[in-house]
Structure formats: C-alpha cells, structure tokens
Design an enzyme around this catalytic site. Structure first.
Site, PDB file in Angstrom:
ATOM      1  NE  ARG A  52     -11.378  -3.885   7.637  1.00 47.57           N
ATOM      2  CZ  ARG A  52     -10.032  -3.711   6.951  1.00 47.57           C
ATOM      3  NH1 ARG A  52      -9.880  -2.560   6.360  1.00 47.57           N
ATOM      4  NH2 ARG A  52      -9.073  -4.110   7.650  1.00 47.57           N
TER       5      ARG A  52
ATOM      6  CE  LYS B   8      -0.331  -1.027   3.470  1.00 50.90           C
ATOM      7  NZ  LYS B   8      -1.541  -0.569   3.497  1.00 50.90           N
TER       8      LYS B   8
ATOM      9  CG  HIS C  45     -11.680   2.642   1.481  1.00 52.66           C
ATOM     10  ND1 HIS C  45     -11.341   1.861   0.666  1.00 52.66           N
ATOM     11  CD2 HIS C  45     -10.974   2.578   2.632  1.00 52.66           C
ATOM     12  CE1 HIS C  45     -10.159   1.121   1.245  1.00 52.66           C
ATOM     13  NE2 HIS C  45      -9.899   1.753   2.424  1.00 52.66           N
TER      14      HIS C  45
ATOM     15  CB  SER D 240      -7.973  -2.656  -0.121  1.00 48.93           C
ATOM     16  OG  SER D 240      -8.458  -1.345  -0.145  1.00 48.93           O
TER      17      SER D 240
END
Length: 161
Positions: free
Chosen positions: A91, A42, A18, A129
């Site tokens: 990614r 989440k 990030h 993450s």
C-alpha cells in the site's frame, strides 16, 4: 500447465483493497489460493472460519479463487499446496521494507518460490483492515471500504446501542 498463486494474509476483515488485488491477480494467474493465516501474535476480530466465509462472499464464489485457512509459515503452506508464486500487496513505501525482508526470508527457505509485489488501485490505497475495524467500532460508514457481507458482519460485531 496452470499458473497458481498464493495470496496469504490475516484478512481481518477482507477489504475492497484485498478484493482489488485478488481480481487483478486473476489477470495473470489461472487460479488463486487466498489463505487466511492464523497469527498467534495478533488479536483478531473475526475467527479464521468467519474470515474464510467473508472472503468467499467478497469474491462472490469465483471458481478461480480457492479460500483456505492455515497456520505456520506461509512458505511452508505454499509448498504443501504446490504453489511457487506468492502475491503480496504494497500500500505504501512503509510496507516495502517489511515485505522485502519477508520475501528474502521466503527465498532463503524455498529458493524456487517467487514473490510478486502488487500495488493497489489508487482508490483503495488508503484502505487497511485495521482502519476499517476502527471506523466500524465507532459506527462510521464502511460501505465503500468492504463488501456488503463484511459490512453486515462488522455491524454484528459492533452493534449500535
């Protein structure tokens, strides 16, 4: 006229990947709003306030970076703060389909809004993450994956017994 972009995400926690995107985006925008999203679907490790503080630590108080917290749709938040460019990281190819669909929905909701996709640096491509949380949970070394302030916060969340 200042070029301002929005980089929104859960950042639970912010990683070196990030931070890399933040740093590189500042080469083509004058100011970047990094926005911590509250996603009701989440379960996060860090509170929105903790994530906001960790982002501020990771960007080391760069005056071109503003960190905020928001709820709701990213595109609505972008409109609210007057931003016309959303930055998203990709990614892997598997990210593309979801991100592309979101960009099209954002374009539907706000035709004036542009989405810019950025790929990570080669040395941060594998960092996510969720993987950082998993490694930290089992007391693995995350020092090369996150800022030292994030590493310290993870150690507080997952103390060695």
């Amino acid at each position: 006229m200042q070029r301002v972009a929005l980089y929104a995400g859960s950042f639970d926690p912010i990683t070196n990947g990030h931070s890399d995107l933040i740093r590189r985006s500042l080469s083509f925008v004058d100011r970047l709003v990094v926005a911590v999203a509250s996603n009701v679907s989440k379960q996060t490790l860090f509170t929105p306030e903790e994530r906001t503080d960790l982002i501020r630590a990771a960007v080391e108080s760069d005056p071109r970076v503003e960190v905020q917290h928001f709820t709701g749709l990213t595109v609505d938040f972008a409109k609210q703060i007057g931003v016309l460019m959303i930055i998203r990281g990709l990614r892997a190819a598997s990210d593309f389909e979801y991100e592309y669909q979101m960009a099209l929905m954002n374009r539907h909701l706000a035709p004036e809004m542009e989405t810019v996709f950025m790929v990570p640096s080669l040395d941060t491509t594998y960092i996510s993450s969720s993987l950082v949380r998993e490694v930290a949970r089992f007391h693995g070394d995350v020092s090369s994956l996150v800022h030292p302030a994030v590493e310290a916060a993870l150690l507080r969340k997952f103390p060695k017994t």
